[in-house]
Design a protein around this motif. Structure first.
Motif, PDB file in Angstrom:
ATOM      1  N   ALA A   1      45.240  79.862 -35.527  1.00 44.53           N
ATOM      2  CA  ALA A   1      44.433  78.685 -35.839  1.00 44.53           C
ATOM      3  C   ALA A   1      43.885  78.805 -37.259  1.00 44.53           C
ATOM      4  CB  ALA A   1      43.291  78.539 -34.844  1.00 44.53           C
ATOM      5  N   PHE A   2      43.787  77.669 -37.921  1.00 40.42           N
ATOM      6  CA  PHE A   2      43.311  77.599 -39.300  1.00 40.42           C
ATOM      7  C   PHE A   2      42.290  76.469 -39.389  1.00 40.42           C
ATOM      8  CE2 PHE A   2      47.538  79.276 -39.162  1.00 40.42           C
ATOM      9  CZ  PHE A   2      47.459  80.398 -39.964  1.00 40.42           C
ATOM     10  N   GLU A   3      41.155  76.742 -40.040  1.00 39.69           N
ATOM     11  CA  GLU A   3      40.078  75.748 -40.088  1.00 39.69           C
ATOM     12  C   GLU A   3      39.743  75.370 -41.524  1.00 39.69           C
ATOM     13  OE1 GLU A   3      35.842  75.026 -37.884  1.00 39.69           O
ATOM     14  OE2 GLU A   3      36.200  77.046 -38.664  1.00 39.69           O
ATOM     15  N   ALA A   4      39.507  74.082 -41.730  1.00 40.56           N
ATOM     16  CA  ALA A   4      38.966  73.546 -42.989  1.00 40.56           C
ATOM     17  C   ALA A   4      37.614  72.935 -42.643  1.00 40.56           C
ATOM     18  CB  ALA A   4      39.901  72.495 -43.573  1.00 40.56           C
ATOM     19  N   VAL A   5      36.608  73.227 -43.469  1.00 38.81           N
ATOM     20  CA  VAL A   5      35.253  72.726 -43.242  1.00 38.81           C
ATOM     21  C   VAL A   5      34.865  71.857 -44.426  1.00 38.81           C
ATOM     22  CG1 VAL A   5      32.835  73.384 -42.931  1.00 38.81           C
ATOM     23  CG2 VAL A   5      34.645  74.767 -41.896  1.00 38.81           C
ATOM     24  N   PHE A   6      34.327  70.692 -44.141  1.00 40.26           N
ATOM     25  CA  PHE A   6      33.913  69.734 -45.166  1.00 40.26           C
ATOM     26  C   PHE A   6      32.412  69.493 -45.019  1.00 40.26           C
ATOM     27  CE2 PHE A   6      38.275  69.056 -44.105  1.00 40.26           C
ATOM     28  CZ  PHE A   6      38.915  68.800 -45.298  1.00 40.26           C
ATOM     29  N   ASN A   7      31.655  69.825 -46.054  1.00 45.39           N
ATOM     30  CA  ASN A   7      30.199  69.610 -46.044  1.00 45.39           C
ATOM     31  C   ASN A   7      29.851  68.333 -46.760  1.00 45.39           C
ATOM     32  OD1 ASN A   7      29.623  71.985 -44.688  1.00 45.39           O
ATOM     33  ND2 ASN A   7      29.673  73.154 -46.566  1.00 45.39           N
TER      34      ASN A   7
ATOM     35  N   LEU B   1      41.624  76.720 -46.377  1.00 47.13           N
ATOM     36  CA  LEU B   1      41.683  76.928 -44.934  1.00 47.13           C
ATOM     37  C   LEU B   1      41.573  78.407 -44.651  1.00 47.13           C
ATOM     38  CD1 LEU B   1      43.615  74.276 -45.475  1.00 47.13           C
ATOM     39  CD2 LEU B   1      43.985  74.549 -43.047  1.00 47.13           C
ATOM     40  N   GLU B   2      40.905  78.732 -43.583  1.00 46.42           N
ATOM     41  CA  GLU B   2      40.722  80.124 -43.173  1.00 46.42           C
ATOM     42  C   GLU B   2      41.312  80.305 -41.783  1.00 46.42           C
ATOM     43  OE1 GLU B   2      39.837  83.918 -43.802  1.00 46.42           O
ATOM     44  OE2 GLU B   2      39.186  82.410 -45.238  1.00 46.42           O
ATOM     45  N   ARG B   3      42.012  81.415 -41.582  1.00 41.84           N
ATOM     46  CA  ARG B   3      42.514  81.722 -40.242  1.00 41.84           C
ATOM     47  C   ARG B   3      41.326  82.140 -39.393  1.00 41.84           C
ATOM     48  NH1 ARG B   3      48.092  84.901 -38.885  1.00 41.84           N
ATOM     49  NH2 ARG B   3      48.052  84.597 -36.622  1.00 41.84           N
ATOM     50  N   ILE B   4      41.219  81.556 -38.213  1.00 43.38           N
ATOM     51  CA  ILE B   4      40.088  81.816 -37.319  1.00 43.38           C
ATOM     52  C   ILE B   4      40.607  82.294 -35.965  1.00 43.38           C
ATOM     53  CG2 ILE B   4      38.597  80.127 -38.467  1.00 43.38           C
ATOM     54  CD1 ILE B   4      39.227  78.198 -36.088  1.00 43.38           C
TER      55      ILE B   4
END
Length: 105
Positions: free
Chosen positions: A99-105, A85-88
């Motif tokens: 806010a923290f985001e996880a991206v799934f490809n 997760l990355e802080r955005i």
């Protein structure tokens, strides 16, 4: 297990509490505020549609936590991860949010 995750699994949990368990032992109480499918970001031949999750909490509670490898824990879904997760920037969220985001490809 991560390859079986989908936006459909998380969408019913929008607005619900999740805990982020960081690699350094920190635990951050958050809320799932966004679950977005990203069909245009889906790789050709992928078995799932790309999606992202955004978790939020008060900025004061997040302190200097910037993200990294975390387990996400939810009462119904259990422990998932580790995920990165990355802080955005908390665009569109309440003032003084982290806010923290996880991206799934």
């Amino acid at each position: 297990m991560l390859d079986t995750l989908s936006a459909g699994l998380f969408a019913p949990a929008l607005g619900e509490a999740f805990a982020l368990h960081g690699a350094e032992g920190e635990v951050l109480a958050t809320t799932l505020v966004r679950c977005n499918e990203r069909p245009t970001a889906t790789m050709a031949g992928s078995a799932r549609t790309a999606f992202s999750l955004v978790f939020a909490c008060p900025a004061e509670a997040a302190g200097s936590f910037a993200g990294g490898h975390c387990l996400i824990v939810h009462d119904r879904l259990g422990s998932i991860g580790p995920l990165y997760l990355e802080r955005i920037m908390p665009l569109g969220l309440a003032p003084n949010s982290a806010a923290f985001e996880a991206v799934f490809n």
